[in-house]
Scaffold this motif. Structure first.
Motif, PDB file in Angstrom:
ATOM      1  N   ALA A  59      41.744  51.491  35.037  1.00  0.00           N
ATOM      2  CA  ALA A  59      40.657  50.820  34.320  1.00  0.00           C
ATOM      3  C   ALA A  59      41.203  49.786  33.346  1.00  0.00           C
ATOM      4  O   ALA A  59      40.671  48.670  33.235  1.00  0.00           O
ATOM      5  CB  ALA A  59      39.793  51.843  33.582  1.00  0.00           C
ATOM      6  N   ASP A  60      42.287  50.131  32.637  1.00  0.00           N
ATOM      7  CA  ASP A  60      42.894  49.193  31.693  1.00  0.00           C
ATOM      8  C   ASP A  60      43.477  47.982  32.419  1.00  0.00           C
ATOM      9  O   ASP A  60      43.379  46.850  31.938  1.00  0.00           O
ATOM     10  CB  ASP A  60      43.991  49.890  30.888  1.00  0.00           C
ATOM     11  CG  ASP A  60      43.441  50.951  29.947  1.00  0.00           C
ATOM     12  OD1 ASP A  60      42.288  50.802  29.499  1.00  0.00           O
ATOM     13  OD2 ASP A  60      44.165  51.920  29.655  1.00  0.00           O
ATOM     14  N   LEU A  61      44.080  48.220  33.581  1.00  0.00           N
ATOM     15  CA  LEU A  61      44.634  47.115  34.369  1.00  0.00           C
ATOM     16  C   LEU A  61      43.526  46.192  34.840  1.00  0.00           C
ATOM     17  O   LEU A  61      43.641  44.956  34.741  1.00  0.00           O
ATOM     18  CB  LEU A  61      45.415  47.665  35.563  1.00  0.00           C
ATOM     19  CG  LEU A  61      45.965  46.622  36.546  1.00  0.00           C
ATOM     20  CD1 LEU A  61      46.938  45.673  35.842  1.00  0.00           C
ATOM     21  CD2 LEU A  61      46.645  47.308  37.730  1.00  0.00           C
ATOM     22  N   GLY A  62      42.450  46.756  35.343  1.00  0.00           N
ATOM     23  CA  GLY A  62      41.340  45.944  35.823  1.00  0.00           C
ATOM     24  C   GLY A  62      40.739  45.091  34.723  1.00  0.00           C
ATOM     25  O   GLY A  62      40.482  43.897  34.912  1.00  0.00           O
ATOM     26  N   ARG A  63      40.519  45.706  33.537  1.00  0.00           N
ATOM     27  CA  ARG A  63      39.946  44.959  32.421  1.00  0.00           C
ATOM     28  C   ARG A  63      40.869  43.832  31.975  1.00  0.00           C
ATOM     29  O   ARG A  63      40.430  42.712  31.691  1.00  0.00           O
ATOM     30  CB  ARG A  63      39.661  45.898  31.252  1.00  0.00           C
ATOM     31  CG  ARG A  63      38.384  46.700  31.395  1.00  0.00           C
ATOM     32  CD  ARG A  63      38.014  47.372  30.089  1.00  0.00           C
ATOM     33  NE  ARG A  63      39.000  48.382  29.704  1.00  0.00           N
ATOM     34  CZ  ARG A  63      38.902  49.663  30.045  1.00  0.00           C
ATOM     35  NH1 ARG A  63      37.878  50.079  30.780  1.00  0.00           N
ATOM     36  NH2 ARG A  63      39.820  50.529  29.644  1.00  0.00           N
ATOM     37  N   ALA A  64      42.165  44.128  31.911  1.00  0.00           N
ATOM     38  CA  ALA A  64      43.128  43.116  31.481  1.00  0.00           C
ATOM     39  C   ALA A  64      43.136  41.924  32.436  1.00  0.00           C
ATOM     40  O   ALA A  64      43.144  40.763  32.003  1.00  0.00           O
ATOM     41  CB  ALA A  64      44.523  43.732  31.386  1.00  0.00           C
ATOM     42  N   LEU A  65      43.131  42.200  33.729  1.00  0.00           N
ATOM     43  CA  LEU A  65      43.147  41.117  34.703  1.00  0.00           C
ATOM     44  C   LEU A  65      41.874  40.277  34.634  1.00  0.00           C
ATOM     45  O   LEU A  65      41.925  39.039  34.694  1.00  0.00           O
ATOM     46  CB  LEU A  65      43.341  41.673  36.109  1.00  0.00           C
ATOM     47  CG  LEU A  65      44.765  42.136  36.438  1.00  0.00           C
ATOM     48  CD1 LEU A  65      44.791  42.939  37.729  1.00  0.00           C
ATOM     49  CD2 LEU A  65      45.706  40.934  36.542  1.00  0.00           C
TER      50      LEU A  65
END
Length: 242
Positions: A59-65
């Motif tokens: 989830a953190d990776l998706g939001r960051a991207l």
């Protein structure tokens, strides 16, 4: 220093191109750490990101991207996202696990979805069924089988969990090439057409690890590194995978 002719991507059996260099995200935890690592990676030219259900950072990776891609003039189609099915979701729960990862990333689709571990929890770290790739574990037989069946062989633990960067030979070759030991280890793999997934949360190291395509190791150095092969493994104990 001679320039490199190694390709920046490999073609998978589906015809899709996967970048040779990707950012590994194992142990990148929390929105802030993931955000800054992704920011540094995109700035350095990384276009692939490797996550997994058991990393608990999808989830953190998706939001960051989603936040950072516009900053670099990029869209979702410009990056390659890999995630993996956790061992606890094998069998009848596989679809549920895949859909959960898709929902967590919230990027529309996953470019590559892998079985993270072959359902063999409890094996010893040195078990021959636990593959990885670095000069002390060249995986010659496994790579030959992958070539025969058109399977892309991708490296992880390329730095031997940090131990290989202090190997005297690696340090010597790095000094002679005016490179870091990590760059030499990663270049050794890339020069053989093997994609790599170096992980770091340090922006300077993320940038350094991306400098793999502007130099070439000579044949002697490649052979000397390969001669370190002794079957040693550094991967985690699969009994800890949950």
């Amino acid at each position: 220093m001679a320039s490199s002719s190694s390709p920046s991507s490999v073609v998978l059996s589906t015809g899709v191109q996967m970048p040779v260099l990707g950012l590994g995200t194992y142990k990148l935890w929390g929105p802030e750490e993931v955000y800054w690592a992704v920011d540094a990676a995109l700035a350095a030219g990384y276009r692939a990101f490797d996550s997994a259900a058991v990393y608990r950072n999808e989830a953190d990776l998706g939001r960051a991207l989603k936040e950072l891609l516009p900053k670099y003039g990029l869209t979702r189609e410009d990056v390659f996202i890999t995630s993996k099915l956790g061992p606890k979701d094998h069998g009848g729960k596989a679809m549920e696990g895949a859909l959960h990862s898709l929902s967590q990333l919230d990027l529309g689709y996953i470019d590559l979805y892998l079985i993270h571990w072959p359902g063999t929890q409890g094996l010893a770290v040195d078990d021959k069924r636990n593959p990885e790739f670095h000069p002390r574990l060249c995986q010659t037989e496994l790579r030959s089988v992958c070539d025969e069946y058109g399977v892309c062989f991708q490296a992880y633990s390329s730095l031997g969990k940090g131990e290989l960067v202090t190997d005297p030979l690696v340090m010597e070759i790095a000094k002679n090439n005016e490179r870091t030991p990590a760059q030499v280890l990663l270049r050794w793999a890339v020069q053989q057409g093997v994609p790599v997934l170096p992980k770091s949360s340090n922006p300077d190291r993320i940038k350094e690890n991306a400098r793999l395509f502007d130099f070439t190791l000579n044949k002697t150095d490649m052979n000397r590194l390969s001669a370190l092969d002794c079957g040693q493994k550094y991967c985690w104990d699969p009994s800890e995978v949950v």
